[in-house]
Design a protein around this motif. Structure first.
Motif, PDB file in Angstrom:
ATOM      1  N   VAL A 244       0.857  -1.182   0.000  1.00 60.71           N
ATOM      2  CA  VAL A 244       0.000   0.000   0.000  1.00 60.71           C
ATOM      3  C   VAL A 244       0.893   1.231   0.000  1.00 60.71           C
ATOM      4  CG1 VAL A 244      -1.923   1.156   1.145  1.00 60.71           C
ATOM      5  CG2 VAL A 244      -1.688  -1.332   1.329  1.00 60.71           C
ATOM      6  N   GLU A 245       0.733   2.092  -1.003  1.00 59.27           N
ATOM      7  CA  GLU A 245       1.598   3.259  -1.164  1.00 59.27           C
ATOM      8  C   GLU A 245       1.069   4.485  -0.423  1.00 59.27           C
ATOM      9  OE1 GLU A 245       4.438   3.256  -2.554  1.00 59.27           O
ATOM     10  OE2 GLU A 245       4.511   1.540  -3.919  1.00 59.27           O
ATOM     11  N   ALA A 246      -0.266   4.565  -0.239  1.00 55.77           N
ATOM     12  CA  ALA A 246      -0.870   5.716   0.433  1.00 55.77           C
ATOM     13  C   ALA A 246      -2.232   5.280   0.957  1.00 55.77           C
ATOM     14  CB  ALA A 246      -1.009   6.900  -0.528  1.00 55.77           C
ATOM     15  N   ASN A 247      -2.853   6.093   1.811  1.00 55.36           N
ATOM     16  CA  ASN A 247      -4.138   5.743   2.405  1.00 55.36           C
ATOM     17  C   ASN A 247      -5.148   5.350   1.334  1.00 55.36           C
ATOM     18  OD1 ASN A 247      -3.218   6.288   4.989  1.00 55.36           O
ATOM     19  ND2 ASN A 247      -3.874   8.425   4.933  1.00 55.36           N
ATOM     20  N   SER A 248      -5.756   4.178   1.498  1.00 55.92           N
ATOM     21  CA  SER A 248      -6.713   3.668   0.515  1.00 55.92           C
ATOM     22  C   SER A 248      -7.467   2.503   1.133  1.00 55.92           C
ATOM     23  CB  SER A 248      -5.998   3.225  -0.770  1.00 55.92           C
ATOM     24  OG  SER A 248      -5.002   2.261  -0.477  1.00 55.92           O
ATOM     25  N   ASN A 249      -8.430   1.955   0.365  1.00 53.58           N
ATOM     26  CA  ASN A 249      -9.269   0.865   0.847  1.00 53.58           C
ATOM     27  C   ASN A 249      -9.267  -0.284  -0.156  1.00 53.58           C
ATOM     28  OD1 ASN A 249     -10.123   2.626   2.995  1.00 53.58           O
ATOM     29  ND2 ASN A 249     -11.518   3.587   1.538  1.00 53.58           N
ATOM     30  N   MET A 250      -9.384  -1.501   0.352  1.00 49.24           N
ATOM     31  CA  MET A 250      -9.492  -2.654  -0.540  1.00 49.24           C
ATOM     32  C   MET A 250     -10.882  -2.716  -1.177  1.00 49.24           C
ATOM     33  SD  MET A 250      -6.454  -3.804  -0.261  1.00 49.24           S
ATOM     34  CE  MET A 250      -5.887  -2.175   0.244  1.00 49.24           C
ATOM     35  N   LEU A 251     -11.918  -2.558  -0.378  1.00 44.16           N
ATOM     36  CA  LEU A 251     -13.296  -2.560  -0.866  1.00 44.16           C
ATOM     37  C   LEU A 251     -13.963  -1.296  -0.345  1.00 44.16           C
ATOM     38  CD1 LEU A 251     -15.669  -3.853  -2.325  1.00 44.16           C
ATOM     39  CD2 LEU A 251     -16.062  -5.307  -0.338  1.00 44.16           C
ATOM     40  N   GLN A 252     -14.237  -0.354  -1.251  1.00 44.31           N
ATOM     41  CA  GLN A 252     -14.775   0.955  -0.891  1.00 44.31           C
ATOM     42  C   GLN A 252     -16.223   1.077  -1.354  1.00 44.31           C
ATOM     43  OE1 GLN A 252     -13.734   3.802   0.718  1.00 44.31           O
ATOM     44  NE2 GLN A 252     -15.729   4.709   0.226  1.00 44.31           N
ATOM     45  N   LEU A 253     -17.127   1.362  -0.413  1.00 45.74           N
ATOM     46  CA  LEU A 253     -18.529   1.582  -0.724  1.00 45.74           C
ATOM     47  C   LEU A 253     -18.861   3.054  -0.514  1.00 45.74           C
ATOM     48  CD1 LEU A 253     -18.317  -1.500  -0.235  1.00 45.74           C
ATOM     49  CD2 LEU A 253     -20.597  -1.415   0.714  1.00 45.74           C
ATOM     50  N   GLY A 254     -19.627   3.615  -1.435  1.00 48.47           N
ATOM     51  CA  GLY A 254     -20.037   5.002  -1.278  1.00 48.47           C
ATOM     52  C   GLY A 254     -20.927   5.185  -0.059  1.00 48.47           C
ATOM     53  N   ASP A 255     -20.959   6.412   0.491  1.00 48.65           N
ATOM     54  CA  ASP A 255     -21.723   6.676   1.709  1.00 48.65           C
ATOM     55  C   ASP A 255     -23.218   6.436   1.522  1.00 48.65           C
ATOM     56  OD1 ASP A 255     -19.445   7.311   3.039  1.00 48.65           O
ATOM     57  OD2 ASP A 255     -19.673   9.480   2.832  1.00 48.65           O
ATOM     58  N   ASN A 256     -23.705   6.513   0.266  1.00 46.53           N
ATOM     59  CA  ASN A 256     -25.139   6.321   0.046  1.00 46.53           C
ATOM     60  C   ASN A 256     -25.503   4.867  -0.256  1.00 46.53           C
ATOM     61  OD1 ASN A 256     -23.979   6.153  -2.464  1.00 46.53           O
ATOM     62  ND2 ASN A 256     -25.561   7.321  -3.548  1.00 46.53           N
ATOM     63  N   ASN A 257     -24.512   3.974  -0.143  1.00 44.92           N
ATOM     64  CA  ASN A 257     -24.790   2.564  -0.418  1.00 44.92           C
ATOM     65  C   ASN A 257     -25.337   1.902   0.846  1.00 44.92           C
ATOM     66  OD1 ASN A 257     -24.507  -0.337  -0.849  1.00 44.92           O
ATOM     67  ND2 ASN A 257     -23.345   0.227  -2.677  1.00 44.92           N
ATOM     68  N   THR A 258     -26.605   1.543   0.816  1.00 40.39           N
ATOM     69  CA  THR A 258     -27.268   0.930   1.976  1.00 40.39           C
ATOM     70  C   THR A 258     -27.637  -0.525   1.702  1.00 40.39           C
ATOM     71  OG1 THR A 258     -29.424   1.734   1.226  1.00 40.39           O
ATOM     72  CG2 THR A 258     -28.168   3.157   2.723  1.00 40.39           C
ATOM     73  N   SER A 259     -26.988  -1.142   0.725  1.00 43.94           N
ATOM     74  CA  SER A 259     -27.347  -2.502   0.343  1.00 43.94           C
ATOM     75  C   SER A 259     -27.160  -3.476   1.506  1.00 43.94           C
ATOM     76  CB  SER A 259     -26.492  -2.960  -0.842  1.00 43.94           C
ATOM     77  OG  SER A 259     -26.760  -4.317  -1.149  1.00 43.94           O
ATOM     78  N   ASP A 260     -28.051  -4.462   1.584  1.00 44.77           N
ATOM     79  CA  ASP A 260     -27.921  -5.534   2.572  1.00 44.77           C
ATOM     80  C   ASP A 260     -27.674  -6.875   1.885  1.00 44.77           C
ATOM     81  OD1 ASP A 260     -30.356  -5.992   1.408  1.00 44.77           O
ATOM     82  OD2 ASP A 260     -31.517  -5.976   3.281  1.00 44.77           O
ATOM     83  N   LYS A 261     -27.138  -6.843   0.675  1.00 46.84           N
ATOM     84  CA  LYS A 261     -26.964  -8.068  -0.111  1.00 46.84           C
ATOM     85  C   LYS A 261     -25.506  -8.528  -0.196  1.00 46.84           C
ATOM     86  CE  LYS A 261     -31.108  -7.330  -2.887  1.00 46.84           C
ATOM     87  NZ  LYS A 261     -31.674  -7.201  -4.241  1.00 46.84           N
ATOM     88  N   PHE A 262     -24.614  -7.840   0.473  1.00 45.25           N
ATOM     89  CA  PHE A 262     -23.244  -8.338   0.560  1.00 45.25           C
ATOM     90  C   PHE A 262     -23.251  -9.574   1.458  1.00 45.25           C
ATOM     91  CE2 PHE A 262     -22.794  -3.858  -0.394  1.00 45.25           C
ATOM     92  CZ  PHE A 262     -21.774  -3.822  -1.324  1.00 45.25           C
ATOM     93  N   GLU A 263     -22.739 -10.685   0.951  1.00 42.37           N
ATOM     94  CA  GLU A 263     -22.838 -11.941   1.696  1.00 42.37           C
ATOM     95  C   GLU A 263     -21.565 -12.272   2.475  1.00 42.37           C
ATOM     96  OE1 GLU A 263     -24.188 -15.156  -0.727  1.00 42.37           O
ATOM     97  OE2 GLU A 263     -26.044 -14.128  -1.296  1.00 42.37           O
TER      98      GLU A 263
END
Length: 639
Positions: free
Chosen positions: A467-486
Motif C-alpha cells: 500500500v503506497e498511500a491511504n486507501s481501501n481494498m473494498l470501498q462503498l459510497g456513503d449512500n450505499n445501503t445494500s444488505d446483499k453483501f454476503e
C-alpha cells in the motif's frame, strides 16, 4: 549511512544562520562529510569482518586466492564468492567487545547474543544510530536494537573530541604457509586453508528457485549447473526419497540432476526440517570445499491450462472454473493487450514472465478470469492500463459476474483512479488468490459507488499487497445501503507499507450491511486504521477474526480493527481469538470499537511489549515478514 548524511542540510543551515565565513563553512562541511564517510567505512569493515569470521568458523569453504592491500584482505572462496577482512586501524569508532566463547557463541559486551557456529549460526550486523550509539541486527540488517552494557545503558560508538582509538576487530591477520590465520583481540585464533583449484559452487537454478529455496514438484526431475575443481566430488541429498547425480566435469562445469520424492515424506516434522539441504562436496588432498542448497518437494502445477483442458475443475476462492462451464480458454504465451471488451470475455492462462494488459476505455466486462499458468515462479502479470468496470448485465448467464485472479502479479500501479468499479447491480464474486497486488497510489482496489450495487462474495487469500498511500481494498459510497453483501473473506495475506500510513481499510461501507466476515492469519505492517477500523460497516451474521498479527510504529491516534455500526451490542456467531498487536506509545489499539465484544466467546487482542519479528524476518523491501518461533502461529504463511 544515510541517517548521518541527512544531517548535512540541517547543519548547513545552522552555519549560514551563524554568519560563518564561506571558507570556514566549506571546511566545516568537508570535515563533517569526511567524518561521516569515515564512520561509514569503519562500520562497513566491522560488518565485513563479522561475515568473514562466520565463514572461517563454518569451515565448509576454503580460500582459492586472495589479495592484500592497506590491511584489507580480499578473499575469493571455493564457491566463487568473495569476502573482505580488515585488520583495522586507528579511527574514531569505539569497538564493542565481540568474542566467541567455548560453546561457539557470539559474546557481545559479556552477553551471549547467538550461535556463531553450526547450521544455526547467525552473523550479527552492526550499525550506528543517529545519536551515535551502537545498534545490532540479527536479521541481516532489517531491524536493529540498541547494544547495552552491563548496566543496561546504551553503548556509545564514538569518542569525544579528536581522541583516536583502535577499531581493530582482529589482533592479528597473517598468512602462514597455506593457511590464513586470524587472531581475535582475546587471543583466540582461527584459520582457513588456502587451496588453489578447489571449487564447489551450485549455480542458482533458473526455475523454481526463490528466497534461497529450490522448489521441485513431487516426482519431478530438474537440473542446474555446478562448478567443480578438485580431485574428487560427490553430492548428498536429504532423506525421504530424494536422488541426485552429477555428470562428468568438463572445463570445470557439470550438470546436477535432482529428482524429488514421488510423494510427501513420512519423516517427522523435526527430522524433515533438518534434512532439506542438498550438499555438494569436493576435495583436494586433505581439504574439502562444500556448497549447499535448500530443496523442498511440493505439489507443483506446470500447466493449469493442461488441467483445465483435461476437464479438471479449478476451485478458486469458491468459484468453480471448468472447460465444461466456460469453454475454450486462451493461453497467453507472449505479451498481449486487450483493447476491446469482446476480447476480455473469457478465461486466460498466462505463462510465467508474460504480461496480459487490460486497456479497454469506458467499457464494461461481464467476467474476467486470469490464472498464472504455472507454479514455477509467480511472474505472470496482469496489468491494468485502464480502470476495469465490472458489469454482470441484466440477464446474466451462470458464468457471468465472476472476476478472478490467481497466481499473478496484479499491477495497477500506473492508474490515477481506482482499479475496479461495479457498473451494475450484482457482481457475484471478486477473488484474488496467490497474487502480488500493486495498487495505484492512494486509490482503492474495488469500488461500489451507487446505492443498490454490491458484490456477493469478496475473497482475498494468500496475497501480498503493498500500500503506497491511504486507501481501501473494498470501498462503498456513503449512500450505499445494500444488505446483499454476503461474505468478505480475507485470509493469509500480507498488507504492508514501507512507511506508516494513517488510514487504511479493508472494507469501508458504514451504511451497508454484510452477512459474514472472516479475517484470519493476516499480517499488517505499518497500516493504521484510525477509530473507524480496518472494517467499517454492519455485520448481520458472523465474524471470524483469529491469528492476525499487526505491527505498527509511530502510531498517531487510537486504533480499532472493527468499527461495527448499528450492532455494537449484538451477539454474532463466530470466533475472535488469538490476535496480537505490536505498537509503540500509549495510544490504544482495540479489536472492537469501545472495547465491546459482539462475538460470543471472543477475547481482546493481545498487545505485545516485544517485537515479534526479532529473530525472524522483517524486510520492507520485499514485503517478507516472518515472526520468530514464539509467534510462529500468527500472521500469514506462504508455502
Amino acid at each position: 549511512m544515510k541517517n548521518f548524511k541527512s544531517l548535512l542540510p540541517f547543519l548547513l543551515m545552522l552555519f549560514v544562520w551563524a554568519g560563518c565565513d564561506t571558507d570556514d563553512l566549506r571546511n566545516d562541511v568537508d570535515e563533517l562529510k569526511n567524518r561521516v564517510e569515515s564512520l561509514e567505512a569503519q562500520v562497513s569493515a566491522i560488518n565485513d569482518n563479522m561475515n568473514a569470521i562466520r565463514v572461517i568458523l563454518d569451515g565448509s569453504k576454503t580460500i582459492s586466492s586472495y589479495t592484500s592491500e592497506n590491511g584489507t584482505y580480499t578473499l575469493t572462496l571455493s564457491d566463487g564468492s568473495t569476502i573482505a577482512l580488515t585488520q583495522g586501524s586507528e579511527g574514531q569508532i569505539v569497538m564493542p567487545d565481540i568474542t566467541i566463547n567455548e560453546n561457539g557463541q557470539w559474546v557481545l559486551n559479556g552477553e551471549v547474543i547467538g550461535q556463531a557456529t553450526g547450521n544455526s549460526g547467525i552473523t550479527p550486523k552492526f550499525n550506528i544510530s543517529t545519536d551515535k550509539y551502537w545498534q545490532v541486527s540479527f536479521d541481516g540488517g532489517k531491524t536493529y536494537e540498541d547494544v547495552l552494557d552491563e548496566n543496561d545503558n546504551k553503548v556509545a560508538a564514538t569518542t569525544e573530541g579528536n581522541v583516536s582509538v583502535s577499531d581493530a576487530f582482529f589482533k592479528d591477520v597473517k598468512v602462514e604457509g597455506d593457511m590464513l590465520k586470524v587472531t581475535l583481540k582475546d587471543d583466540q585464533s582461527y584459520s582457513l586453508p588456502i587451496v588453489a583449484d578447489l571449487k564447489a559452487n551450485i549455480v542458482d537454478p533458473t526455475t523454481g528457485f526463490k528466497d534461497g529455496v529450490w522448489t521441485i514438484g513431487y516426482g519431478e526431475t530438474v537440473t542446474t549447473e555446478v562448478e567443480i575443481s578438485g580431485d574428487n566430488y560427490f553430492v548428498t541429498v536429504p532423506a525421504g526419497g530424494w536422488t541426485a547425480t552429477l555428470s562428468e566435469v568438463k572445463e570445470g562445469k557439470a550438470t546436477l540432476t535432482v529428482t524429488a520424492p514421488a510423494q510427501a515424506s513420512t519423516l517427522s516434522r523435526a527430522t524433515a526440517d533438518n534434512s532439506t539441504e542438498l550438499v555438494l562436496q569436493v576435495n583436494k588432498g586433505i581439504n574439502w570445499a562444500i556448497d549447499k542448497i535448500k530443496v523442498e518437494a511440493k505439489t507443483v502445477i506446470a500447466s493449469y491450462k493442461a488441467l483445465y483442458d483435461a476437464g479438471q475443475t479449478l476451485n478458486i476462492g469458491g468459484v468453480e472454473i471448468s472447460k465444461e462451464k466456460y469453454g475454450e480458454a486462451t493461453l497467453v504465451d507472449a505479451d498481449k493487450t486487450l483493447t476491446d471488451k469482446s476480447e476480455a470475455y473469457g478465461v486466460f492462462f498466462v505463462n510465467p514472465g508474460v504480461t496480459l494488459t487490460y486497456n479497454i476505455t469506458g467499457e464494461s466486462s461481464r467476467r474476467m478470469i486470469v490464472i498464472g499458468n504455472s507454479d514455477l515462479g509467480n511472474t505472470a502479470c496482469f496489468k491494468l492500463a485502464q480502470r476495469l468496470q465490472t458489469n454482470q448485465t441484466s440477464n446474466p448467464e451462470d458464468i457471468d459476474g465472476h472476476f478472478v485472479w490467481q497466481n499473478v502479479v496484479f499491477d495497477a500501479s500506473s492508474l490515477t483512479q481506482g482499479c475496479m468499479v461495479a457498473y451494475t447491480a450484482e457482481q457475484r464474486s471478486v477473488v484474488f488468490d496467490k497474487c502480488e497486488i500493486k495498487l495505484p497510489k492512494g486509490k482503492n482496489l474495488f469500488e461500489v459507488t451507487n446505492n443498490g450495487r454490491y458484490v456477493k462474495n469478496f475473497v482475498m487469500q494468500n496475497c501480498k499487497v503493498k500500500v503506497e498511500a491511504n486507501s481501501n481494498m473494498l470501498q462503498l459510497g456513503d449512500n450505499n445501503t445494500s444488505d446483499k453483501f454476503e461474505m468478505l473473506k480475507v485470509v493469509n495475506n500480507v498488507f504492508y507499507a514501507e512507511t506508516p500510513l494513517t488510514n487504511v481499510k479493508l472494507y469501508n461501507g458504514q451504511n451497508s450491511k454484510i452477512a459474514s466476515i472472516e479475517l484470519s492469519n493476516n499480517t499488517f505492517v505499518n497500516l493504521q486504521s484510525t477509530t473507524s477500523g480496518y472494517f467499517y460497516g454492519t455485520v448481520t451474521s458472523s465474524i471470524i477474526c483469529q491469528n492476525n498479527l499487526i505491527y505498527c510504529t509511530n502510531v498517531s491516534a487510537n486504533q480499532v480493527i472493527f468499527r461495527l455500526k448499528d450492532n455494537d451490542t449484538a451477539k454474532l456467531s463466530g470466533s475472535c481469538l488469538k490476535n496480537i498487536i505490536y505498537k509503540d506509545g500509549t495510544l490504544n489499539w482495540q479489536l472492537f470499537y469501545g472495547g465491546k465484544m459482539p462475538v460470543t466467546g471472543g477475547e481482546s487482542a493481545e498487545i505485545l511489549t516485544e517485537n515479534p519479528f526479532t529473530g525472524g524476518t522483517f524486510d520492507l523491501s520485499t514485503g517478507t515478514f516472518v515472526p520468530n518461533a514464539t509467534y510462529a502461529e500468527y500472521g500469514a504463511k506462504f508455502e
